[in-house]
Design an enzyme around this catalytic site. Structure first.
Site, PDB file in Angstrom:
ATOM      1  CE  LYS A  64      -4.182   1.676   2.328  1.00  0.00           C
ATOM      2  NZ  LYS A  64      -5.128   1.432   3.434  1.00  0.00           N
TER       3      LYS A  64
ATOM      4  CD  GLU B 240     -18.846  -3.943   8.554  1.00  0.00           C
ATOM      5  OE1 GLU B 240     -18.088  -3.048   8.136  1.00  0.00           O
ATOM      6  OE2 GLU B 240     -19.022  -5.034   7.947  1.00  0.00           O
TER       7      GLU B 240
ATOM      8  NE  ARG C  10     -20.281  -4.399   5.522  1.00  0.00           N
ATOM      9  CZ  ARG C  10     -19.722  -4.931   4.424  1.00  0.00           C
ATOM     10  NH1 ARG C  10     -20.039  -4.468   3.240  1.00  0.00           N
ATOM     11  NH2 ARG C  10     -18.856  -5.915   4.527  1.00  0.00           N
TER      12      ARG C  10
END
Length: 629
Positions: free
Chosen positions: A256, A342, A370
């Protein structure tokens, strides 16, 4: 493998790319140079617009290799979460619009179906790509069509249950499908969990069977390979493209922020940035006038946890975004980052609550959607005291409608036994953290927006609020403005505007959508010609609850007109928060206009009763003054 950023902005190869097929005429050396030009262009764009930089830099070579190997849009390319899609947008005919990224009427920061035929599936939430990709692959086969389906999913997104559900189905189907696992050991925060450890073992070649997890799901596993090495990526993708049998998972290892030293060195790898100086990496930041709501929540929770060792904090891969990282620094053993999961986060919290702990589940409003079944079945039905700290309530600006917290009021307040609060300012947020910590009778939630607070003085520690009681902020006689959330400041501005016209206005802070302050409602209806409710949520929330209560009590008899101001019944496109609330007609001038217009159509006999003597008298003492806690 090292990279350098050249200040020279010449992009001779990138200038030739208008659609991905333009890459087909480039030889290998040219593609390598193109990748460097693409990295520089991505840096320049995001330095001006802000946005998701680190994730996009990490997939530069992968993006070039995919578009050189496949033929979009005939081949379906699906980016998971899609905050890494900036290089993809540049290569698919949108380079000339990239400076409009995440701005009003500009390009989305995510893939969006209506924006380009090269975005076959919109995404901004995580872990959707394999499910959607299998849908595309199934449709292709049922229609007897050709074409490949390629899903690019990050290692953090792979931790979500939905990704495993999709792999289970895809592996059993045997349909040709290519899944590229972009393994950079990070999502927004560092990746966590057993899957991350497994991938680390694979990268170090210490696993007993490198691809075992994925092969057991029925995927032909390949990798791991260097995701920045086009010498490896291009021939390998060409090989996978020509295979016709069953689903394949390619494990690609990337970094990243790759190629930009400030991003590589940053703890979050420059996941989300403000505009910045490319040479130094220093981000442009305005001086904050007040602490952010997120920070106020974190500090308030720390204060409560210092006095109660049963308090724990849970986040779903958003430790920094929710402030749970600050709590974790103070209480590492009482902090749990469960990854992008979640549903698990909510039921994990339910288990903690059932065992006598005091879990605070800190999740953005849009992400909490979610886990709705878990909220209903595992928390509400069992009346477990899980505390939901709902960040990013209301409209959120440049992240657009996918991240707007529009629905939590209505999807929580309709559940039996749920207590639902909204903070009108940062001091109120502290009181609500304290209230939630003290609340042991069923689930409780409090919502608060993105960004900095209003600058009100903060107490050392929050006070416990009486459940279901609001407060009067300013007192008037003709119109009552009843705010739920941070539109309170605009209601006070609207009061001043209406005062210039000689209209007397009461402003009240509801604090609670459930249970409603029914005494406050009765007094407001009895003493005003007009009641206007204001909330930063969709239709069906606080205002609907007020109307329902008044109707059931026979209080909608025309003596007091009632209006509800909510977010409109549409998804509001990205813009500044100010512009978004202007479009939603929830600013001070719109509130004033709604109140004024409503007052003109209120029944004359109600005006007679309230505009004069009754309008100026003191409201009963049982109306809760602003200073009352």
């Amino acid at each position: 493998m090292g990279f350098s950023f050249a200040n020279d902005v010449a992009t001779p190869l990138l200038d030739q790319v208008h659609v991905p097929d333009d890459l087909k005429s480039m030889d290998h050396a040219a593609l390598c140079r193109l990748a460097q030009e693409l990295r520089g262009e991505t840096l320049r764009v995001v330095s001006e617009t802000g946005g998701h930089l680190g994730s996009s830099l990490g997939v530069i070579e992968l993006t070039v290799a995919i578009h050189a190997s496949f033929s979009a849009p005939r081949d379906t390319i699906i980016w998971d979460v899609s905050h890494q899609c900036y290089p993809h947008k540049i290569l698919t005919g949108r380079r000339d619009r990239m400076r409009s990224l995440r701005k009003k009427d500009g390009l989305s920061g995510f893939t969006r179906r209506g924006e380009s035929p090269f975005d076959p599936f919109g995404a901004a939430h995580s872990s959707t790509s394999i499910s959607a990709g299998l849908g595309f692959a199934t449709a292709r086969d049922l229609k007897g069509q050709d074409g490949h389906v390629v899903c690019i999913i990050g290692d953090g997104a792979m931790s979500a249950g939905m990704a495993f559900e999709a792999m289970n189905n895809a592996g059993a189907s045997g349909r040709p499908l290519i899944v590229i696992l972009n393994d950079n050991d990070m999502s927004i925060s560092a990746s966590t969990g057993a899957l991350n450890r497994h991938l680390s073992d694979v990268r170090r070649n210490t696993g007993t069977n490198a691809g075992n997890v994925f092969e057991n799901f029925g995927f032909d596993y390949r990798g791991p390979v260097d995701g920045h090495d086009l010498d490896v990526l291009i021939p390998l993708l060409a090989e996978l493209r020509d295979e016709k049998d069953g689903p394949i998972l390619l494990h690609v290892v990337t970094r990243k922020g790759a190629g930009y030293a400030p991003a590589e060195a940053a703890e979050d790898k420059y996941h989300g940035v403000n505009p910045f100086d490319v040479t130094t990496g220093k981000q442009n930041k305005t001086e904050a006038k007040a602490p952010s709501y997120t920070r106020v929540f974190a500090d308030a929770l720390i204060a409560e946890a210092e006095k109660d060792d049963r308090i724990v904090a849970i986040t779903a891969a958003m430790a920094a975004g929710t402030g749970v990282d600050r709590f974790g620094a103070a209480f590492p053993d009482r902090t749990f980052d469960v990854g992008i999961a979640e549903q698990h986060a909510v039921t994990f919290a339910a288990g903690l609550a059932a065992a006598g702990m005091k879990p605070f589940c800190a999740i953005y409003s849009t992400f909490l959607q979610r886990a709705y079944d878990q909220i209903v079945h595992d928390v509400a039905l069992q009346q477990l005291p899980v505390r939901f700290a709902i960040d990013r309530a209301g409209l959120v600006g440049s992240d657009g409608p996918t991240h707007a917290g529009a629905f939590d009021i209505l999807y929580l307040a309709n559940l039996p036994g749920f207590t639902v609060m909204a903070a009108s300012d940062e001091a109120e947020l502290m009181h609500m953290v304290a209230t939630a910590a003290a609340h042991d009778h069923g689930p409780i939630a409090f919502r608060y927006p993105r960004g900095e607070g209003t600058g009100v003085p903060l107490p050392i520690r929050g006070d416990v609020l009486p459940i279901g009681r609001g407060r009067i902020i300013e007192q008037g006689g003709q119109i009552a403005l009843l705010s739920f959330g941070t539109r309170l400041a605009d209601c006070l501005k609207a009061r001043r505007l209406l005062a210039l016209e000689g209209i007397s206005v009461t402003v009240a802070d509801a604090r609670f959508a459930k249970p409603l302050d029914t005494a406050l409602l009765a007094e407001l209806v009895d003493n005003h010609s007009m009641l206007v409710t204001i909330e930063e949520g969709a239709t069906g929330g606080f205002g609907a609850l007020v109307l329902h209560h008044l109707a059931n009590r026979g209080m909608l008899d025309g003596r007091c007109a009632v209006r509800t101001l909510t977010l409109p019944d549409t998804f509001i496109a990205q813009a500044s928060p100010e512009d978004m609330y202007e479009e939603a007609k929830l600013t001070a001038r719109h509130i004033a206009a709604a109140a004024r217009n409503g007052l003109t159509v209120a029944r004359p006999n109600a005006d007679i009763r309230r505009s004069g003597r009754a309008g100026q008298q003191e409201l009963p003492a049982r109306l809760h003054r602003a200073e009352d806690r």
